[in-house]
Enzyme design. Structure first.
Site, PDB file in Angstrom:
ATOM      1  CG  HIS A   1     -58.156  68.319  48.262  1.00 51.53           C
ATOM      2  ND1 HIS A   1     -59.215  67.644  48.813  1.00 51.53           N
ATOM      3  CD2 HIS A   1     -57.873  69.332  49.104  1.00 51.53           C
ATOM      4  CE1 HIS A   1     -59.544  68.203  49.956  1.00 51.53           C
ATOM      5  NE2 HIS A   1     -58.746  69.239  50.159  1.00 51.53           N
TER       6      HIS A   1
ATOM      7  N   GLY B   1     -64.636  68.439  25.809  1.00 52.63           N
ATOM      8  CA  GLY B   1     -65.816  68.905  26.527  1.00 52.63           C
ATOM      9  C   GLY B   1     -66.446  67.898  27.470  1.00 52.63           C
TER      10      GLY B   1
ATOM     11  CE1 TYR C   1     -62.375  66.928  48.151  1.00 56.04           C
ATOM     12  CE2 TYR C   1     -62.802  64.589  48.382  1.00 56.04           C
ATOM     13  CZ  TYR C   1     -61.922  65.632  48.209  1.00 56.04           C
ATOM     14  OH  TYR C   1     -60.583  65.379  48.074  1.00 56.04           O
TER      15      TYR C   1
ATOM     16  N   GLY D   1     -62.440  61.388  35.737  1.00 53.75           N
ATOM     17  CA  GLY D   1     -61.539  60.834  34.739  1.00 53.75           C
ATOM     18  C   GLY D   1     -62.186  60.718  33.379  1.00 53.75           C
TER      19      GLY D   1
ATOM     20  CG  ASN E   1     -52.871  66.992  36.974  1.00 59.81           C
ATOM     21  OD1 ASN E   1     -52.813  67.433  35.824  1.00 59.81           O
ATOM     22  ND2 ASN E   1     -53.642  65.967  37.315  1.00 59.81           N
TER      23      ASN E   1
ATOM     24  CB  SER F   1     -66.457  71.078  30.569  1.00 62.25           C
ATOM     25  OG  SER F   1     -65.137  71.580  30.575  1.00 62.25           O
TER      26      SER F   1
END
Length: 141
Positions: A82, A57, A43, A48, A87, A60
């Site tokens: 979640h 990038g 999870y 941020g 957003n 990612s």
């Protein structure tokens, strides 16, 4: 599991925090898989990046690190999170990173005396399949 990204000066520019949970015992989100179910899931608690590092990038790369960590845990079936319903930048980001929208959840977040809906996004790892309901729903969209 956490990763902190720093720039050349040593300033923090991004981070991700994730947690392995026993499935289904510690996982609030049930019914994510067809059989066989995994023993654990990963999870993502928070992700941020500083504004100037967004769309470059870094996010990612942080997600990829968590995916690799989860895959190295042979009992893990997915990486999931979640996201608040409004957003749109985050939603586009998770779609781009191969997460699937699995569920819409009313009144998931309670922020400043107001309730907000959320989407549940899942990245399924090899050898584990989404629930039959999700496979069917995905097939008709």
């Amino acid at each position: 599991y956490s990763v902190i990204a720093v720039d050349a000066k040593g300033d923090i520019v991004g981070f991700i925090l994730a947690q392995l949970l026993r499935y289904p015992d510690q996982c609030e989100d049930k019914g994510l898989f067809t059989l066989p179910e995994p023993e654990t899931v990963c999870y993502i608690l928070t992700l941020g990046c500083k504004q100037e590092y967004r769309r470059a990038g870094l996010g990612s790369a942080l997600i990829d690190r968590v995916k690799a960590f989860a895959q190295s845990t042979k009992t893990c079936g997915c990486v999931y999170l979640h996201v608040i319903h409004y957003n749109t930048a985050a939603i586009q980001f998770y779609n781009k990173n191969q997460f699937e929208q699995v569920r819409y959840m009313d009144d998931f977040y309670f922020i400043e005396e107001k309730y907000f809906a959320a989407y549940l996004y899942v990245f399924y790892l090899p050898n584990f399949q989404p629930s039959l309901w999700h496979q069917w729903y995905k097939g008709i969209r």
